[in-house]
Design an enzyme around this catalytic site. Structure first.
Site, PDB file in Angstrom:
ATOM      1  N   LYS A   1      18.223   4.696 -11.221  1.00  0.00           N
ATOM      2  CA  LYS A   1      16.809   4.992 -11.445  1.00  0.00           C
ATOM      3  C   LYS A   1      16.651   6.075 -12.515  1.00  0.00           C
ATOM      4  O   LYS A   1      17.573   6.852 -12.768  1.00  0.00           O
ATOM      5  CB  LYS A   1      16.174   5.516 -10.140  1.00  0.00           C
ATOM      6  CG  LYS A   1      16.086   4.498  -9.021  1.00  0.00           C
ATOM      7  CD  LYS A   1      15.542   5.163  -7.760  1.00  0.00           C
ATOM      8  CE  LYS A   1      15.457   4.170  -6.602  1.00  0.00           C
ATOM      9  NZ  LYS A   1      14.393   3.183  -6.775  1.00  0.00           N
TER      10      LYS A   1
ATOM     11  N   ARG B   1      16.720  -4.582   1.014  1.00  0.00           N
ATOM     12  CA  ARG B   1      16.765  -5.939   1.580  1.00  0.00           C
ATOM     13  C   ARG B   1      18.180  -6.335   1.986  1.00  0.00           C
ATOM     14  O   ARG B   1      18.369  -7.182   2.848  1.00  0.00           O
ATOM     15  CB  ARG B   1      16.168  -6.933   0.588  1.00  0.00           C
ATOM     16  CG  ARG B   1      16.918  -7.086  -0.709  1.00  0.00           C
ATOM     17  CD  ARG B   1      16.081  -7.654  -1.838  1.00  0.00           C
ATOM     18  NE  ARG B   1      15.111  -6.687  -2.332  1.00  0.00           N
ATOM     19  CZ  ARG B   1      14.194  -6.949  -3.257  1.00  0.00           C
ATOM     20  NH1 ARG B   1      14.123  -8.140  -3.808  1.00  0.00           N
ATOM     21  NH2 ARG B   1      13.358  -6.021  -3.654  1.00  0.00           N
TER      22      ARG B   1
END
Length: 495
Positions: free
Chosen positions: A278, A352
């Site tokens: 990020k 996920r």
């Protein structure tokens, strides 16, 4: 803060601060009229000077009114509507609380039961009132050398009609449990990631079980996860020196043969994005990527306090996502606990991956319904902002129940579609499924991914990326959401 409920005459009430409502156009509510009459019209005289318009949330503090045992009277504006919205009512209570916190009195009495709030009876109004007051008292100063000054206000009394007393007491009790659960969730979220890692969350769960006999906790370490074939879960953690943990909470409050409800929480205790790293700006807020797991623990805290007659399973998928020589790469293929293979195209779509194996593990409990809660996608913030959680599911009845619970708890969600067309975005030429679906509909394709591991039970997914914490600035911090929604959903199941 202690909350009491009582019925009494206003003019004889001994309290540090008495809170009453005044509507727009200097309209005194029933409680304010009674106080005004006892004080020889003192409030009416002051209002005629134009000091308070009565708009929602405006306040005016009055001292030493004659013929009253209350040391102060706090007027709070209730607006011009015959029925207040939840937001307006909360705004009123928060405004009053802001004044009360700055006073020297150790107690306050709120005479606001006459106010009509849309869709709420005495119980519902008490819930909103006490949750707002209790949550407004939250402070996180664990790491400050200079601690917050202790507040003088220790006790709040809700003044009600005798006929409503039992309902208000029940509402207050439920609200306090929810607020305590929210505070627990906020504490966990606000802790720094060097302290709050997967093993720490496991210890917090164990401490909760130690305090409550009908809660059992089991912690699955990396060895056990490997035996179970949790390849996606382990792939996320392999770049970190912090070992992953799947934490299983089992609360038996209902009948032995009753199937449980299950809450599954994403617990990424810090998310760098892994190899798909990020940007540096704002990365400190990725300590909040475990707020799904924290909200499950907070909901358990509320359920345990209320000893709800329900069976509940909590599954916390805890790992840290770090870049290193051992980290998962874009292009790696892993085998999940379900046997399905996943091509990892982006290591920053890691939530996920821990959740899919945890959802498969949930099958063994034969649950009535499963709700997973996750700070899953930035796309959800683009779609819904920071006021509303995203909701998807494979069962219409379950989705409607969650929407209804969120509306009543004033912790709302909004349903997004799970059409088959979106599933096609997850096609991979090399594996059964890719872990991302491209730039379009990111929240929905994340839900589509999870849906492939939830086919054996009724399932819903809450994306709380926008609602779990307040981003940036001096107000930055965990919110405790969606503990009110989840607790309300469970309360609705036992009615």
């Amino acid at each position: 803060m202690e909350f009491l409920v009582k019925s009494a005459r206003l003019e004889t009430l001994k309290t540090a601060t008495l809170v009453v409502a005044v509507g727009e156009g200097r309209k005194l509510g029933a409680a304010a009229q009674a106080v005004d009459a006892a004080a020889g019209g003192a409030i009416s005289t002051l209002l005629k000077r134009g000091d308070l318009a009565g708009k929602v949330g405006q306040t005016l503090l009055l001292h030493s009114l004659p013929n009253l045992k209350a040391e102060r009277v706090l007027l709070v504006g209730s607006g011009k509507e015959r029925e207040l919205s939840d937001r307006q009512f909360r705004k009123m209570i928060a405004a009053a609380n802001g004044v009360l916190k700055g006073l020297g009195g150790s107690d306050a009495t709120l005479a606001l039961s006459e106010l009509a709030v849309k869709g709420r009876d005495a119980y519902g109004k008490a819930r909103l009132m006490v949750e707002t007051l209790a949550d407004g008292a939250y402070v996180f100063d664990r790491f400050k050398s200079q601690k917050a000054e202790p507040k003088a206000l220790k006790k709040v009394t809700l003044l009600v009609e005798k006929a409503d007393q039992a309902d208000v007491e029940r509402g207050s009790l439920h609200a306090q449990a929810i607020a305590n659960g929210m505070a627990f969730t906020r504490d966990l979220g606000n802790l720094p990631p060097n302290l709050c890692h997967p093993s720490f969350i496991a210890e917090e769960a164990k401490a909760l079980a130690k305090a409550h006999k009908n809660l059992k906790v089991e912690v699955l370490d990396e060895k056990k996860l490997k035996e179970l074939g949790a390849g996606a879960f382990l792939a996320v953690a392999q770049g970190s020196e912090q070992p992953p943990r799947m934490i299983v909470l089992n609360y038996q409050g209902g009948k032995k043969d009753e199937k449980p409800f299950a809450l599954v929480g994403k617990g990424i205790t810090f998310d760098t994005g892994g190899i798909s790293i990020k940007p540096a700006a704002g990365m400190d807020e990725m300590k909040y990527d475990m707020c799904g797991a924290a909200s499950v623990l907070g909901t358990f805290r509320a359920v345990l306090e209320l000893q709800l007659p329900i069976n509940l399973v909590g599954l916390l998928a805890c790992a840290e996502n770090m870049p290193s020589g051992g980290a998962t790469r874009p292009g790696d293929i892993v085998t999940t606990m379900s046997g399905q293979t996943v091509e990892i195209l982006n290591t920053d779509a890691e939530g996920r991956l821990v959740l899919c194996d945890t959802l498969t593990y949930a099958e063994r409990f034969k649950p009535q319904a499963v709700i997973d809660i996750a700070t899953l996608t930035g796309a959800c913030i683009v779609a819904l902002g920071s006021n509303t959680s995203g909701l998807m599911g494979n069962n219409d009845a379950l989705v409607k129940q969650i929407l209804k619970a969120g509306e009543y708890a004033d912790d709302r969600a909004w349903q997004l579609p799970l059409f088959d067309e979106y599933q096609e975005q997850l096609d991979s030429p090399f594996a059964d499924i890719a872990n991302i679906g491209g730039p379009k509909a990111g929240t929905i394709t994340a839900g589509c991914f999870l849906s492939r591991f939830a086919k054996k039970f009724h399932w819903a997914h809450l994306d709380i990326a926008g609602t779990a914490w307040v981003s940036g600035g001096k107000d930055k911090g965990a919110t405790g959401r969606p503990v009110p929604l989840l607790t309300q959903y469970l309360l609705d199941r036992i009615k």
